[in-house]
Design a protein around this motif. Structure first.
Motif, PDB file in Angstrom:
ATOM      1  N   THR A 123       0.834  -1.185   0.000  1.00 12.00           N
ATOM      2  CA  THR A 123       0.000   0.000   0.000  1.00 12.00           C
ATOM      3  C   THR A 123       0.872   1.239   0.000  1.00 12.00           C
ATOM      4  OG1 THR A 123      -1.750  -1.140   1.192  1.00 12.00           O
ATOM      5  CG2 THR A 123      -1.809   1.267   1.213  1.00 12.00           C
ATOM      6  N   THR A 124       0.698   2.086  -1.007  1.00 11.69           N
ATOM      7  CA  THR A 124       1.483   3.306  -1.131  1.00 11.69           C
ATOM      8  C   THR A 124       0.625   4.500  -0.754  1.00 11.69           C
ATOM      9  OG1 THR A 124       2.805   2.359  -2.885  1.00 11.69           O
ATOM     10  CG2 THR A 124       2.788   4.755  -2.713  1.00 11.69           C
ATOM     11  N   THR A 125       1.066   5.292   0.199  1.00 14.12           N
ATOM     12  CA  THR A 125       0.335   6.463   0.645  1.00 14.12           C
ATOM     13  C   THR A 125       0.957   7.710   0.051  1.00 14.12           C
ATOM     14  OG1 THR A 125      -0.211   5.379   2.713  1.00 14.12           O
ATOM     15  CG2 THR A 125      -0.432   7.777   2.651  1.00 14.12           C
ATOM     16  N   THR A 126       0.184   8.474  -0.710  1.00 13.78           N
ATOM     17  CA  THR A 126       0.687   9.657  -1.393  1.00 13.78           C
ATOM     18  C   THR A 126       0.169  10.916  -0.710  1.00 13.78           C
ATOM     19  OG1 THR A 126       0.729   8.453  -3.482  1.00 13.78           O
ATOM     20  CG2 THR A 126       0.823  10.863  -3.594  1.00 13.78           C
ATOM     21  N   ILE A 127       1.063  11.811  -0.357  1.00 17.16           N
ATOM     22  CA  ILE A 127       0.683  13.050   0.307  1.00 17.16           C
ATOM     23  C   ILE A 127       0.077  14.005  -0.716  1.00 17.16           C
ATOM     24  CG2 ILE A 127       1.541  15.049   1.585  1.00 17.16           C
ATOM     25  CD1 ILE A 127       3.784  13.292   2.637  1.00 17.16           C
ATOM     26  N   PRO A 128      -1.133  14.533  -0.479  1.00 21.25           N
ATOM     27  CA  PRO A 128      -1.704  15.514  -1.395  1.00 21.25           C
ATOM     28  C   PRO A 128      -0.783  16.713  -1.533  1.00 21.25           C
ATOM     29  CG  PRO A 128      -3.330  14.772   0.216  1.00 21.25           C
ATOM     30  CD  PRO A 128      -2.010  14.246   0.664  1.00 21.25           C
ATOM     31  N   PRO A 129      -0.754  17.369  -2.709  1.00 20.32           N
ATOM     32  CA  PRO A 129       0.161  18.496  -2.913  1.00 20.32           C
ATOM     33  C   PRO A 129       0.059  19.573  -1.836  1.00 20.32           C
ATOM     34  CG  PRO A 129      -0.839  17.850  -4.993  1.00 20.32           C
ATOM     35  CD  PRO A 129      -1.501  17.030  -3.926  1.00 20.32           C
ATOM     36  N   GLU A 130      -1.166  19.852  -1.373  1.00 18.94           N
ATOM     37  CA  GLU A 130      -1.337  20.935  -0.407  1.00 18.94           C
ATOM     38  C   GLU A 130      -0.727  20.597   0.943  1.00 18.94           C
ATOM     39  OE1 GLU A 130      -5.267  22.689   1.228  1.00 18.94           O
ATOM     40  OE2 GLU A 130      -4.917  23.716  -0.661  1.00 18.94           O
ATOM     41  N   ASP A 131      -0.476  19.322   1.223  1.00 21.37           N
ATOM     42  CA  ASP A 131       0.138  18.931   2.485  1.00 21.37           C
ATOM     43  C   ASP A 131       1.658  18.850   2.409  1.00 21.37           C
ATOM     44  OD1 ASP A 131      -2.290  18.759   3.754  1.00 21.37           O
ATOM     45  OD2 ASP A 131      -2.559  16.636   3.327  1.00 21.37           O
ATOM     46  N   SER A 132       2.223  19.065   1.243  1.00 20.93           N
ATOM     47  CA  SER A 132       3.675  19.039   1.104  1.00 20.93           C
ATOM     48  C   SER A 132       4.294  20.234   1.823  1.00 20.93           C
ATOM     49  CB  SER A 132       4.052  19.092  -0.384  1.00 20.93           C
ATOM     50  OG  SER A 132       5.430  19.379  -0.542  1.00 20.93           O
ATOM     51  N   PRO A 133       5.443  20.065   2.472  1.00 18.42           N
ATOM     52  CA  PRO A 133       6.096  21.203   3.137  1.00 18.42           C
ATOM     53  C   PRO A 133       6.937  22.064   2.191  1.00 18.42           C
ATOM     54  CG  PRO A 133       7.350  19.206   3.528  1.00 18.42           C
ATOM     55  CD  PRO A 133       6.124  18.787   2.757  1.00 18.42           C
ATOM     56  N   TYR A 134       7.097  21.645   0.933  1.00 18.12           N
ATOM     57  CA  TYR A 134       8.107  22.244   0.063  1.00 18.12           C
ATOM     58  C   TYR A 134       7.541  23.391  -0.766  1.00 18.12           C
ATOM     59  CZ  TYR A 134      10.433  17.924   1.332  1.00 18.12           C
ATOM     60  OH  TYR A 134      10.987  16.892   2.042  1.00 18.12           O
ATOM     61  N   GLY A 135       8.098  24.590  -0.569  1.00 18.27           N
ATOM     62  CA  GLY A 135       7.670  25.760  -1.318  1.00 18.27           C
ATOM     63  C   GLY A 135       8.838  26.604  -1.768  1.00 18.27           C
ATOM     64  N   VAL A 136       8.555  27.555  -2.660  1.00 18.94           N
ATOM     65  CA  VAL A 136       9.543  28.531  -3.100  1.00 18.94           C
ATOM     66  C   VAL A 136       8.880  29.900  -3.118  1.00 18.94           C
ATOM     67  CG1 VAL A 136      10.892  26.907  -4.484  1.00 18.94           C
ATOM     68  CG2 VAL A 136       9.012  28.174  -5.545  1.00 18.94           C
ATOM     69  N   TYR A 137       9.698  30.917  -3.124  1.00 13.95           N
ATOM     70  CA  TYR A 137       9.216  32.297  -3.163  1.00 13.95           C
ATOM     71  C   TYR A 137       9.431  32.851  -4.567  1.00 13.95           C
ATOM     72  CZ  TYR A 137       8.934  37.304  -1.912  1.00 13.95           C
ATOM     73  OH  TYR A 137       8.598  38.619  -1.839  1.00 13.95           O
ATOM     74  N   ALA A 138       8.358  33.324  -5.182  1.00 15.64           N
ATOM     75  CA  ALA A 138       8.430  33.953  -6.499  1.00 15.64           C
ATOM     76  C   ALA A 138       7.470  35.135  -6.497  1.00 15.64           C
ATOM     77  CB  ALA A 138       8.043  32.965  -7.593  1.00 15.64           C
ATOM     78  N   MET A 139       7.675  36.038  -7.425  1.00  9.80           N
ATOM     79  CA  MET A 139       6.836  37.228  -7.454  1.00  9.80           C
ATOM     80  C   MET A 139       6.306  37.474  -8.859  1.00  9.80           C
ATOM     81  SD  MET A 139       8.904  39.734  -4.831  1.00  9.80           S
ATOM     82  CE  MET A 139       7.544  40.867  -4.573  1.00  9.80           C
ATOM     83  N   THR A 140       5.386  38.437  -8.984  1.00 11.39           N
ATOM     84  CA  THR A 140       4.778  38.718 -10.266  1.00 11.39           C
ATOM     85  C   THR A 140       5.794  39.326 -11.227  1.00 11.39           C
ATOM     86  OG1 THR A 140       4.088  40.872  -9.447  1.00 11.39           O
ATOM     87  CG2 THR A 140       2.502  39.102  -9.296  1.00 11.39           C
ATOM     88  N   PRO A 141       5.541  39.197 -12.533  1.00  8.76           N
ATOM     89  CA  PRO A 141       6.510  39.698 -13.502  1.00  8.76           C
ATOM     90  C   PRO A 141       6.792  41.186 -13.410  1.00  8.76           C
ATOM     91  CG  PRO A 141       4.944  38.211 -14.547  1.00  8.76           C
ATOM     92  CD  PRO A 141       4.456  38.453 -13.154  1.00  8.76           C
TER      93      PRO A 141
END
Length: 413
Positions: free
Chosen positions: A78-96
């Motif tokens: 059984t493989t349990t996949t974490i939904p994207p919204e529960d991932s801790p991994y983010g980056v900072y980006a801004m508008t063009p």
């Protein structure tokens, strides 16, 4: 005997094929952010149950032969996949349109830049919804096209958005502050809070998850570093802004979450605006004016674990120990690209171990501040103090070693 031998050979072939298919299915379905549990039984099948996360179950069968018996063992994985919204991994980006953004050397290729983020394995982007970009010329001017394209493209790649709302357009800035800070008027509070309220109302109506909204933004951050030079108003003025913002956002989209403006880590040692946090947390009902506590932490400015402890202590002292903690800017500030890449995974893990739920890497591209030409940043980024090595090179957006380390950390490499 000959018939029995033929039967055994047929069973071996059939089992081998089913085992191979099972393994192929397993490899195709197991993705990043997953954990695997295996149970085995003899002559029977055990079904694994799922908790709150989505699961995929793959069964493989193996057979062992002796002279007198055939034993079949079924293994269920059984493989349990974490939904994207529960991932801790983010980056900072801004508008063009922002000065600090990932598009300055490639302004016409928005999708390429967001694709770079998606392929890093990041599942969160802290993205600016710029008041000066949307209302550049006054309270009756509205320019949505660039922000629409930016947010829609992020959504297309299944990345969750934290919308950093601000700063202040020239026309809306408090006049005395604007005159005294001609190079930083974007950090002035609005001269008329109604201008901010009208702007935020239109933004949430447009991008929120309520009926009729575009369903692009559920998480809203109110200004940046209000304890530092990104907010030149008083602590009381920030509280009023936060209070009004919370009321507007929740009245339009009750499912939304509001982040306090990302504090600098200097706030916990009282090295930015004096007593900012103590003063802010002394206002009545402050605990009901934001949902997520949020700050920035760089290795150059202080110890990770000590700062996390200070943050937890001040929340606990004011009865807010249940608030989630997010880190919307961070960088380990190592002296070389190689050392930055080597440090990345353990840096994130230390945050997770200390209780941070989301961690946003600063920055997508190599960042050298405003005093070095953009196209020259790649040559100087690790010669500066503090270093701000990014995931991509500034000049051509090609991957750095840190990018590949980020992919390995998130499980996509």
């Amino acid at each position: 005997m000959k018939a029995q031998a033929s039967l055994i050979v047929a069973i071996i072939i059939l089992v081998s094929i089913s085992s191979f298919v099972g393994v192929v299915l397993y490899k195709e379905q197991v993705g990043p952010f997953s954990t695997t549990t295996t149970t085995s039984t003899t002559s029977s099948t055990t079904t694994s149950t799922s908790t709150t996360l989505s699961t995929t179950t793959i069964a493989t069968t193996t057979t062992s032969l002796t002279t007198s018996t055939i034993t079949t063992t079924t293994s269920t994985t059984t493989t349990t996949t974490i939904p994207p919204e529960d991932s801790p991994y983010g980056v900072y980006a801004m508008t063009p349109i922002s000065t600090l953004n990932i598009y300055r050397s490639d302004p016409d290729n928005l999708e390429k830049q967001i694709k770079n983020i998606a392929q890093s394995g990041a599942k969160w982007v802290r993205a600016s919804i710029s008041w000066p970009a949307i209302q550049p010329d006054g309270p009756d001017s509205w320019n949505w096209e660039m922000t629409d394209d930016f947010l829609n493209t992020i959504e297309d790649y299944d990345i969750s958005i934290v919308a950093l709302v601000g700063p202040t357009p020239y026309w809306a800035a408090e006049e005395e502050c604007r005159v005294n800070n001609e190079n930083n008027w974007v950090s002035c509070p609005p001269g008329n809070i109604t201008d901010w309220e009208n702007f935020l109302t239109e933004v949430v109506n447009r991008y929120g998850y309520q009926e009729g909204g575009k369903k692009l933004v559920r998480y809203w951050e109110i200004r940046n570093e209000p304890d530092f030079n990104s907010w030149l108003g008083s602590t009381e003025e920030y509280f009023i802004t936060l209070n009004k913002s919370y009321e507007i956002i929740k009245s339009i989209d009750p499912s939304a979450k509001v982040l306090i403006g990302g504090l600098s880590q200097l706030a916990f040692e009282n090295k930015s605006t004096p007593d900012f946090l103590e003063d802010l947390f002394s206002f009545p009902n402050i605990e009901n004016k934001f949902d997520i506590f949020n700050f920035h932490l760089y290795d150059h400015w202080g110890d990770l674990e000590e700062t996390m402890t200070l943050a937890k202590n001040i929340l606990d002292d004011h009865g807010m120990d249940d608030k989630p903690i997010w880190i919307t800017e961070t960088n380990p500030n190592k002296p070389s690209e190689e050392e930055q890449a080597e440090a990345l995974s353990s840096w994130y893990q230390r945050f997770i171990d200390a209780g941070a739920e989301r961690i946003f890497y600063f920055y997508v591209i190599n960042w050298c501040g405003f005093d070095i030409k953009f196209e020259e940043c790649d040559d100087y980024v690790y010669q500066r103090t503090p270093t701000q090595g990014g995931l991509l090179k500034a000049a051509d957006h090609s991957p750095t070693q840190v990018y590949y380390a980020y992919q390995e950390m998130t499980g996509v490499s």
